[in-house]
Write a protein that holds these residues in place. Structure first.
Motif, short mmCIF file in Angstrom:
data_model
loop_
_atom_site.label_atom_id
_atom_site.label_comp_id
_atom_site.label_asym_id
_atom_site.label_seq_id
_atom_site.Cartn_x
_atom_site.Cartn_y
_atom_site.Cartn_z
N ASP A 140 0.83 -1.20 0.00
CA ASP A 140 0.00 0.00 0.00
C ASP A 140 0.87 1.26 0.00
O ASP A 140 1.96 1.29 0.58
CB ASP A 140 -0.91 0.03 1.22
CG ASP A 140 -1.94 -1.10 1.20
OD1 ASP A 140 -2.11 -1.71 0.13
OD2 ASP A 140 -2.54 -1.36 2.25
N LEU A 141 0.35 2.31 -0.65
CA LEU A 141 1.00 3.62 -0.67
C LEU A 141 0.09 4.62 0.02
O LEU A 141 -1.07 4.77 -0.36
CB LEU A 141 1.28 4.08 -2.10
CG LEU A 141 2.26 3.26 -2.95
CD1 LEU A 141 2.41 3.90 -4.32
CD2 LEU A 141 3.60 3.14 -2.26
N HIS A 142 0.61 5.31 1.02
CA HIS A 142 -0.14 6.35 1.71
C HIS A 142 0.18 7.71 1.07
O HIS A 142 1.34 8.09 0.98
CB HIS A 142 0.22 6.37 3.20
CG HIS A 142 -0.03 5.07 3.89
ND1 HIS A 142 -1.30 4.56 4.07
CD2 HIS A 142 0.81 4.17 4.44
CE1 HIS A 142 -1.23 3.41 4.69
NE2 HIS A 142 0.05 3.14 4.93
N VAL A 143 -0.85 8.40 0.62
CA VAL A 143 -0.68 9.67 -0.10
C VAL A 143 -1.32 10.77 0.72
O VAL A 143 -2.48 10.66 1.15
CB VAL A 143 -1.33 9.59 -1.50
CG1 VAL A 143 -1.11 10.90 -2.26
CG2 VAL A 143 -0.77 8.42 -2.28
N ASP A 144 -0.57 11.84 0.93
CA ASP A 144 -1.05 13.00 1.68
C ASP A 144 -0.70 14.26 0.89
O ASP A 144 0.42 14.76 0.94
CB ASP A 144 -0.41 13.04 3.07
CG ASP A 144 -1.00 14.15 3.95
OD1 ASP A 144 -1.93 14.84 3.48
OD2 ASP A 144 -0.53 14.32 5.09
N LEU A 145 -1.68 14.74 0.11
CA LEU A 145 -1.48 15.93 -0.71
C LEU A 145 -1.92 17.16 0.07
O LEU A 145 -3.11 17.37 0.32
CB LEU A 145 -2.29 15.82 -2.01
CG LEU A 145 -1.94 14.65 -2.95
CD1 LEU A 145 -2.87 14.63 -4.14
CD2 LEU A 145 -0.49 14.74 -3.40
N GLY A 146 -0.95 17.96 0.47
CA GLY A 146 -1.28 19.21 1.15
C GLY A 146 -1.85 20.22 0.18
O GLY A 146 -1.99 19.97 -1.03
N GLN A 147 -2.18 21.39 0.68
CA GLN A 147 -2.81 22.41 -0.17
C GLN A 147 -1.86 22.88 -1.25
O GLN A 147 -2.26 23.04 -2.42
CB GLN A 147 -3.26 23.59 0.68
CG GLN A 147 -4.03 24.65 -0.11
CD GLN A 147 -4.60 25.73 0.78
OE1 GLN A 147 -4.38 25.73 1.99
NE2 GLN A 147 -5.35 26.65 0.20
N THR A 162 8.50 9.73 1.95
CA THR A 162 8.40 11.18 1.84
C THR A 162 7.16 11.63 2.59
O THR A 162 6.33 10.82 3.01
CB THR A 162 8.31 11.63 0.37
OG1 THR A 162 7.11 11.11 -0.21
CG2 THR A 162 9.52 11.17 -0.43
N THR A 163 7.03 12.94 2.74
CA THR A 163 5.84 13.46 3.41
C THR A 163 4.60 13.38 2.53
O THR A 163 3.48 13.45 3.04
CB THR A 163 6.08 14.93 3.81
OG1 THR A 163 6.42 15.69 2.63
CG2 THR A 163 7.22 15.03 4.82
N ILE A 164 4.78 13.23 1.22
CA ILE A 164 3.65 13.19 0.30
C ILE A 164 3.23 11.75 0.01
O ILE A 164 2.07 11.38 0.18
CB ILE A 164 3.98 13.93 -1.01
CG1 ILE A 164 4.31 15.41 -0.72
CG2 ILE A 164 2.83 13.83 -1.99
CD1 ILE A 164 4.76 16.18 -1.93
N VAL A 165 4.17 10.94 -0.43
CA VAL A 165 3.89 9.54 -0.75
C VAL A 165 4.85 8.66 0.06
O VAL A 165 6.06 8.87 0.02
CB VAL A 165 4.07 9.24 -2.26
CG1 VAL A 165 3.78 7.78 -2.55
CG2 VAL A 165 3.17 10.14 -3.08
N THR A 170 -5.17 6.11 0.68
CA THR A 170 -4.24 4.99 0.51
C THR A 170 -4.51 4.31 -0.82
O THR A 170 -5.66 3.98 -1.14
CB THR A 170 -4.40 3.96 1.65
OG1 THR A 170 -4.17 4.62 2.90
CG2 THR A 170 -3.39 2.82 1.50
N VAL A 171 -3.46 4.10 -1.60
CA VAL A 171 -3.55 3.38 -2.86
C VAL A 171 -3.31 1.90 -2.56
O VAL A 171 -2.24 1.52 -2.07
CB VAL A 171 -2.52 3.89 -3.88
CG1 VAL A 171 -2.64 3.13 -5.19
CG2 VAL A 171 -2.70 5.39 -4.11
#
Length: 427
Positions: free
Chosen positions: A61-68, A137-140, A84-85
């Protein structure tokens, strides 16, 4: 061949497998970094992207956190909630599985089968874990706690298959613990059920691949139009094509679920199945061009494909029953074999359906793929019915052949069995 040499060769092949898997994604990204970005940005970004693609293909799984700020840079209206992908690009998993089977076949040819297999799986799992740690990373961020287990499990399944194939070449060899618990008739029925289930699912997957190939040919113009609309350029087009090739096995398994009947979801509430179409719009991905907008009721004829595939394999599998030492060719044995094919084949189809689906992105791509229990249930029933038809046809054919003039003449010309002498043994 010594034990240390077997360990070294098995570990080396595991390293090569991981290197090729990562390199397929890293090579075009490196070309993009060199030609389009002129090596001015950090190459580590492209390494992490390749690592994410490889791990995602193995099922991590990939956790994705797209900030503004990131969302605005991507053209999105605002911040997107973390997601989560979970969908795996099965092209990567299939390659890893095949390479694992190769390692298993090689290990089975040595006296240290277990040592070689375990060494290769451990090395591959450790590589996946280190790659996951390097891609945070903080994004993916790939799930590092899953990496070693999921990647190792995929590779281990291939290794086990390779060892099993090598063992299956010795058809007369039966482990003692199996022989003690199962008689000749039970072994013949179980073996025929396993072969029938695997063969039926394999033939069904092959038919699904042919269907996907035909759809790609007939919708080629629409796919080219989507490529032109994206305006990704040559390098972007190559990268996009490789990414779609990685998801091509997913498309084949979704086509299999369509042939079985329940269909598959593409984000909408109504699944894409025979007699129905899309209930929502799709993103402009060229591979999506093969998805029909609507199918007529005539498409229900496709439900006969799984039954026909199982009937063909059932007809061929009958030899394992009629040619066994116990000649397990009675109505009860045929019914149990068909039931075994239904259970084992349904379980395999449900596993493949679960493996091919997941979440790619929030919104319309949140639910992709078939419902595992539904496609497994209907698929098992269809395979069981088809196997029963094939076994019955082969059984009736053998009975009719016994009454032909040639068969009766052969029985008359066959020498009579010698009778054992009756009387006290000679001292």
């Amino acid at each position: 061949m010594t034990r240390p040499l077997v360990v070294f060769l098995a570990a080396f092949e595991a390293v090569i497998t991981a290197a090729i898997g990562i390199g397929v994604a890293l090579a075009p990204l490196t070309v993009v970094w060199a030609l389009q970005y002129h090596m001015e940005t950090s190459w580590g970004t492209f390494w992490r992207a390749a690592a994410d693609a490889w791990l995602l293909g193995l099922g991590v799984d990939l956790h994705v956190d797209l900030g503004q700020a990131t969302a605005l840079s991507l053209g999105l209206p605002g911040a997107v909630a973390p997601f989560t992908v979970t969908i795996a690009a099965l092209g990567v998993a299939l390659f890893t599985f095949i390479m694992g089977a190769r390692v298993g076949r090689r290990a089975a040819e040595t006296p240290f089968v277990l040592t070689g297999g375990v060494a290769s799986v451990v090395v591959f799992a450790l590589i996946a874990w280190f790659v996951a740690l390097s891609a945070q990373t903080t994004i993916v961020s790939p799930a590092s706690k899953q990496a070693a287990f999921i990647a190792g499990l995929t590779f281990a399944a291939g290794v086990a298959l390779g060892i099993g194939l090598d063992w299956a070449r010795e058809r007369e060899h039966v482990p003692s613990w199996i022989a003690r618990r199962l008689g000749p008739t039970a072994r013949a029925v179980v073996g025929a059920a396993v072969r029938g289930a695997v063969g039926s699912v394999a033939l069904l997957v092959a038919a699904s691949a042919v269907l996907v190939a035909l759809l790609l040919v007939t919708h080629f113009g629409k796919a080219v139009g989507l490529y032109e609309a994206l305006q990704s350029g040559y390098l972007g087009g190559v990268t996009l094509t490789l990414a779609q090739a990685a998801f091509l096995p997913n498309a084949i398994l979704w086509a299999m679920s369509w042939l079985i009947g329940p269909g598959f979801a593409l984000g909408g509430a109504v699944p894409v199945a025979p007699g129905s179409g899309l209930s929502t719009s799709l993103p402009g991905i060229p591979l999506m061009a093969i998805v029909p907008q609507h199918t007529s009721a005539v498409a229900f004829v496709a439900l006969a494909v799984p039954v026909l595939a199982a009937a063909v394999i059932g007809f061929l599998t009958h030899r394992a029953l009629s040619g066994s030492r116990a000649v397990a060719d009675g109505p009860l044995e045929l019914a149990l074999t068909a039931l075994g094919v239904a259970i084992i084949g349904g379980a395999i189809i449900a596993l493949l359906g679960w493996w091919s689906g997941g979440t790619l992105a929030p919104g319309m791509l949140a639910h992709l793929g078939p419902v595992p229990w539904a496609v497994g249930l209907f698929g098992g029933i269809e395979l069981g019915v088809g196997t029963a038809i094939g076994l019955t046809a082969a059984h009736l054919r053998n009975q009719s052949m016994e009454w032909t003039p040639l068969a009766r003449a052969a029985q008359r010309e066959a020498p009579a069995p010698e009778k054992e002498p009756v009387g006290p043994p000679v001292g």
